[in-house]
Motif scaffolding. Structure first.
Motif, PDB file in Angstrom:
ATOM      1  N   LEU A  18      -3.590  -5.714  15.431  1.00 27.01           N
ATOM      2  CA  LEU A  18      -3.469  -5.229  14.068  1.00 27.01           C
ATOM      3  C   LEU A  18      -4.420  -6.079  13.245  1.00 27.01           C
ATOM      4  CD1 LEU A  18       0.368  -4.784  13.557  1.00 27.01           C
ATOM      5  CD2 LEU A  18      -1.346  -2.983  13.624  1.00 27.01           C
ATOM      6  N   PRO A  19      -4.904  -5.545  12.155  1.00 31.04           N
ATOM      7  CA  PRO A  19      -5.854  -6.322  11.385  1.00 31.04           C
ATOM      8  C   PRO A  19      -5.209  -7.515  10.704  1.00 31.04           C
ATOM      9  CG  PRO A  19      -5.470  -4.168  10.396  1.00 31.04           C
ATOM     10  CD  PRO A  19      -4.638  -4.239  11.611  1.00 31.04           C
ATOM     11  N   PHE A  20      -5.851  -8.648  10.795  1.00 27.87           N
ATOM     12  CA  PHE A  20      -5.323  -9.837  10.155  1.00 27.87           C
ATOM     13  C   PHE A  20      -6.384 -10.496   9.303  1.00 27.87           C
ATOM     14  CE2 PHE A  20      -1.365  -9.754  12.110  1.00 27.87           C
ATOM     15  CZ  PHE A  20      -1.539  -9.327  13.414  1.00 27.87           C
ATOM     16  N   LEU A 242      -0.620  -0.052  -3.878  1.00 30.85           N
ATOM     17  CA  LEU A 242      -0.120  -1.428  -3.753  1.00 30.85           C
ATOM     18  C   LEU A 242       0.330  -1.650  -2.314  1.00 30.85           C
ATOM     19  CD1 LEU A 242       1.073  -4.189  -4.604  1.00 30.85           C
ATOM     20  CD2 LEU A 242       3.132  -2.960  -5.346  1.00 30.85           C
ATOM     21  N   PHE A 243      -0.199  -2.692  -1.696  1.00 32.01           N
ATOM     22  CA  PHE A 243       0.217  -3.073  -0.349  1.00 32.01           C
ATOM     23  C   PHE A 243       0.883  -4.438  -0.397  1.00 32.01           C
ATOM     24  CE2 PHE A 243      -2.808   0.201   0.294  1.00 32.01           C
ATOM     25  CZ  PHE A 243      -2.349   0.888   1.415  1.00 32.01           C
ATOM     26  N   VAL A 244       1.937  -4.588   0.400  1.00 35.44           N
ATOM     27  CA  VAL A 244       2.654  -5.865   0.448  1.00 35.44           C
ATOM     28  C   VAL A 244       2.519  -6.429   1.863  1.00 35.44           C
ATOM     29  CG1 VAL A 244       4.923  -6.965   0.275  1.00 35.44           C
ATOM     30  CG2 VAL A 244       4.256  -5.214  -1.392  1.00 35.44           C
ATOM     31  N   SER A 245       2.143  -7.699   1.957  1.00 43.15           N
ATOM     32  CA  SER A 245       2.012  -8.348   3.268  1.00 43.15           C
ATOM     33  C   SER A 245       3.380  -8.481   3.920  1.00 43.15           C
ATOM     34  CB  SER A 245       1.411  -9.750   3.119  1.00 43.15           C
ATOM     35  OG  SER A 245       0.137  -9.668   2.568  1.00 43.15           O
ATOM     36  N   ILE A 246       3.400  -8.236   5.212  1.00 41.74           N
ATOM     37  CA  ILE A 246       4.660  -8.340   5.964  1.00 41.74           C
ATOM     38  C   ILE A 246       4.459  -9.237   7.178  1.00 41.74           C
ATOM     39  CG2 ILE A 246       5.592  -6.065   5.333  1.00 41.74           C
ATOM     40  CD1 ILE A 246       4.511  -5.260   8.262  1.00 41.74           C
ATOM     41  N   ASN A 247       5.566  -9.645   7.784  1.00 42.37           N
ATOM     42  CA  ASN A 247       5.562 -10.220   9.112  1.00 42.37           C
ATOM     43  C   ASN A 247       5.668  -9.071  10.080  1.00 42.37           C
ATOM     44  OD1 ASN A 247       5.444 -12.978   9.502  1.00 42.37           O
ATOM     45  ND2 ASN A 247       7.411 -13.215   8.412  1.00 42.37           N
TER      46      ASN A 247
HETATM   47  C1  LIG Z   1     -10.138  -3.266  11.931  1.00 44.15           C
HETATM   48  C2  LIG Z   1      -9.126  -2.532  11.176  1.00 44.15           C
HETATM   49  C3  LIG Z   1      -8.639  -1.356  11.901  1.00 44.15           C
HETATM   50  C4  LIG Z   1      -7.160  -1.254  11.845  1.00 44.15           C
HETATM   51  C5  LIG Z   1      -6.580  -0.431  12.952  1.00 44.15           C
HETATM   52  C6  LIG Z   1      -5.071  -0.610  13.029  1.00 44.15           C
HETATM   53  C7  LIG Z   1      -4.300   0.628  12.864  1.00 44.15           C
HETATM   54  C8  LIG Z   1      -4.901   1.529  11.785  1.00 44.15           C
HETATM   55  C9  LIG Z   1      -4.161   1.308  10.494  1.00 44.15           C
HETATM   56  C10 LIG Z   1      -4.287   2.511   9.668  1.00 44.15           C
HETATM   57  C11 LIG Z   1      -3.825   2.161   8.276  1.00 44.15           C
HETATM   58  C12 LIG Z   1      -2.621   3.009   7.967  1.00 44.15           C
HETATM   59  C13 LIG Z   1      -1.962   2.378   6.798  1.00 44.15           C
HETATM   60  C14 LIG Z   1      -0.623   3.108   6.659  1.00 44.15           C
HETATM   61  C15 LIG Z   1       0.249   2.200   5.901  1.00 44.15           C
HETATM   62  C16 LIG Z   1       1.690   2.863   5.763  1.00 44.15           C
HETATM   63  O1  LIG Z   1       1.662   4.046   5.700  1.00 44.15           O
HETATM   64  S1  LIG Z   1       2.952   1.865   5.718  1.00 44.15           S
HETATM   65  C17 LIG Z   1       4.274   3.085   5.747  1.00 44.15           C
HETATM   66  C18 LIG Z   1       4.807   3.414   4.400  1.00 44.15           C
HETATM   67  N1  LIG Z   1       5.401   2.222   3.813  1.00 44.15           N
HETATM   68  C19 LIG Z   1       6.640   1.830   4.147  1.00 44.15           C
HETATM   69  O2  LIG Z   1       7.329   2.396   4.951  1.00 44.15           O
HETATM   70  C20 LIG Z   1       7.099   0.556   3.467  1.00 44.15           C
HETATM   71  C21 LIG Z   1       8.587   0.566   3.235  1.00 44.15           C
HETATM   72  N2  LIG Z   1       8.935  -0.552   2.347  1.00 44.15           N
HETATM   73  C22 LIG Z   1       9.100  -1.783   2.868  1.00 44.15           C
HETATM   74  O3  LIG Z   1       9.103  -2.000   4.077  1.00 44.15           O
HETATM   75  C23 LIG Z   1       9.286  -2.911   1.895  1.00 44.15           C
HETATM   76  O4  LIG Z   1       9.856  -2.418   0.704  1.00 44.15           O
HETATM   77  C24 LIG Z   1       7.940  -3.600   1.547  1.00 44.15           C
HETATM   78  C25 LIG Z   1       6.937  -2.658   0.906  1.00 44.15           C
HETATM   79  C26 LIG Z   1       7.319  -4.196   2.829  1.00 44.15           C
HETATM   80  C27 LIG Z   1       8.189  -4.741   0.566  1.00 44.15           C
HETATM   81  O5  LIG Z   1       9.287  -5.465   1.031  1.00 44.15           O
HETATM   82  P1  LIG Z   1       9.350  -7.036   0.965  1.00 44.15           P
HETATM   83  O6  LIG Z   1       8.347  -7.615   1.897  1.00 44.15           O
HETATM   84  O7  LIG Z   1      10.754  -7.453   1.147  1.00 44.15           O
HETATM   85  O8  LIG Z   1       8.794  -7.314  -0.457  1.00 44.15           O
HETATM   86  P2  LIG Z   1       9.570  -7.851  -1.734  1.00 44.15           P
HETATM   87  O9  LIG Z   1       9.748  -9.334  -1.512  1.00 44.15           O
HETATM   88  O10 LIG Z   1      10.747  -7.009  -2.074  1.00 44.15           O
HETATM   89  O11 LIG Z   1       8.462  -7.609  -2.826  1.00 44.15           O
HETATM   90  C28 LIG Z   1       7.255  -8.332  -2.839  1.00 44.15           C
HETATM   91  C29 LIG Z   1       6.579  -8.019  -4.134  1.00 44.15           C
HETATM   92  O12 LIG Z   1       6.165  -6.643  -4.100  1.00 44.15           O
HETATM   93  C30 LIG Z   1       6.752  -5.909  -5.202  1.00 44.15           C
HETATM   94  N3  LIG Z   1       7.074  -4.581  -4.728  1.00 44.15           N
HETATM   95  C31 LIG Z   1       7.692  -4.228  -3.588  1.00 44.15           C
HETATM   96  N4  LIG Z   1       7.791  -2.889  -3.503  1.00 44.15           N
HETATM   97  C32 LIG Z   1       7.220  -2.391  -4.606  1.00 44.15           C
HETATM   98  C33 LIG Z   1       7.014  -1.080  -5.096  1.00 44.15           C
HETATM   99  N5  LIG Z   1       7.400   0.006  -4.415  1.00 44.15           N
HETATM  100  N6  LIG Z   1       6.383  -0.924  -6.284  1.00 44.15           N
HETATM  101  C34 LIG Z   1       5.941  -2.006  -6.984  1.00 44.15           C
HETATM  102  N7  LIG Z   1       6.112  -3.286  -6.561  1.00 44.15           N
HETATM  103  C35 LIG Z   1       6.746  -3.464  -5.393  1.00 44.15           C
HETATM  104  C36 LIG Z   1       7.988  -6.711  -5.581  1.00 44.15           C
HETATM  105  O13 LIG Z   1       8.359  -6.476  -6.910  1.00 44.15           O
HETATM  106  C37 LIG Z   1       7.506  -8.118  -5.347  1.00 44.15           C
HETATM  107  O14 LIG Z   1       6.706  -8.524  -6.429  1.00 44.15           O
HETATM  108  P3  LIG Z   1       6.730 -10.074  -6.950  1.00 44.15           P
HETATM  109  O15 LIG Z   1       8.148 -10.347  -7.335  1.00 44.15           O
HETATM  110  O16 LIG Z   1       6.264 -10.910  -5.790  1.00 44.15           O
HETATM  111  O17 LIG Z   1       5.766 -10.087  -8.108  1.00 44.15           O
END
Ligand SMILES: CCCCCCCCCCCCCCCC(=O)SCCNC(=O)CCNC(=O)[C@H](O)C(C)(C)COP(=O)(O)OP(=O)(O)OC[C@H]1O[C@@H](n2cnc3c(N)ncnc32)[C@H](O)[C@@H]1OP(=O)(O)O
Length: 254
Positions: A18-20, A242-247
């Motif tokens: 995965l990209p890091f 908006l993207f949030v870094s995860i483990n």
């Molecule tokens: C070389 C490269 C090739 C790569 C090759 C590899 C493979 C090729 C890859 C293809 C690329 C595909 C890319 C698809 C990417 C998806 O499609 S991902 C799937 C869709 N997304 C999801 O299912 C995510 C579901 N949600 C979650 O899991 C969690 O809510 C999240 C987003 C990880 C955040 O959870 P968390 O880590 O517990 O974060 P948390 O501490 O609550 O919040 C952190 C901060 O973010 C803010 N925040 C969190 N959610 C939100 C929100 N919805 N709105 C606004 N602010 C927010 C919080 O307010 C907080 O802010 P601060 O207080 O720090 O200022």
């Protein structure tokens, strides 16, 4: 189990499957320190962990039209590999490879892919009929913090008659901004995606999907994205993401 999973993750992180971001690569993968840039490291690591039989979907195929090929050649001609030890100023585009199984070929990935799903395939890369759906290639340019994607929309992506489905456009925006954010900030997930559709995209056409990094705040990476005609004269779609870094363990929690 937890300890096993932990071991797999450490191999998994070093594998580059995965990209890091820069920091994690440097601290966790000393053998990769010779590489000059994070994206080049990821590209090289990705290429090396995938078997020779794995197809790189971002290379041209017979379904690519003239415009897709013209743009591919345009960006490819501005990309290149820096020689080992040579300082890379990031002034060139780097083509990003793309495989349909991101887990299976990683270190420990066979085990991980069973936990997650052995049949899992990257959503945009699972159509066997080339040209039928998502044909795309991404290039990254570090000095400008930009990612550009050349996208040719196939006939299976129809929404309104003769035009691309809004969900398919959202998919490409998520893919481009998500890959861009991953290159900048390690593993990430989309937290928010806000899209304005300005003008429809004709099926079969080639468009540019361009992502720009706006700001980083702790775990958060904000990007904007524009989908335009290839000459830039027509704006099809614009978005803020908006993207949030995860483990990686976040993915196992369900
Ligand atoms: C070389 C490269 C090739 C790569 C090759 C590899 C493979 C090729 C890859 C293809 C690329 C595909 C890319 C698809 C990417 C998806 O499609 S991902 C799937 C869709 N997304 C999801 O299912 C995510 C579901 N949600 C979650 O899991 C969690 O809510 C999240 C987003 C990880 C955040 O959870 P968390 O880590 O517990 O974060 P948390 O501490 O609550 O919040 C952190 C901060 O973010 C803010 N925040 C969190 N959610 C939100 C929100 N919805 N709105 C606004 N602010 C927010 C919080 O307010 C907080 O802010 P601060 O207080 O720090 O200022």
């Amino acid at each position: 189990m937890a300890r096993n999973v932990g071991r797999i993750f450490s191999g998994f992180r070093c594998s580059g499957s995965l990209p890091f971001g820069k920091t994690q690569l440097k601290t966790r993968c000393p053998r990769l320190l010779l590489r000059t840039t994070p994206e080049r490291t990821v590209v090289q690591a990705l290429s090396s962990i995938f078997s020779h039989k794995s197809r790189d979907f971002s290379l041209p195929n017979s379904s690519w039209g003239e415009e897709m090929m013209r743009l591919y050649n345009h960006y490819s001609s501005q990309s290149g590999e820096a020689a080992e030890g040579q300082e890379d100023q990031g002034e060139q585009w780097t083509r990003l490879p793309s495989y349909n199984r991101s887990l299976k070929y990683a270190t420990g990935g066979v085990y991980l892919s069973k936990i997650i799903q052995s049949k899992a395939r990257l959503f945009t890369r699972n159509i066997r009929d080339t040209g039928a759906a998502f044909e795309y290639v991404l290039f990254f340019r570090r000095d400008k913090q930009r990612c550009v994607c050349i996208f040719q929309a196939g006939h299976l992506l129809e929404g309104p008659p003769g035009h691309v489905h809004g969900g398919a456009i959202a998919t490409m925006i998520d893919t481009v901004t998500g890959t861009h954010a991953s290159l900048l900030s390690a593993p990430v997930m989309t937290a928010n995606l806000n899209i304005n559709y300005r003008s429809p995209i004709p099926l079969g056409s080639t468009v540019l999907v361009e992502s720009t990094m706006d700001k980083e705040e702790g775990k958060k990476t904000f990007l904007s994205c524009r989908v335009t005609s290839t000459d830039g004269s027509k704006l099809h779609t614009e978005a803020a993401a908006l993207f949030v870094s995860i483990n990686v363990s976040h993915l196992l929690r369900g």
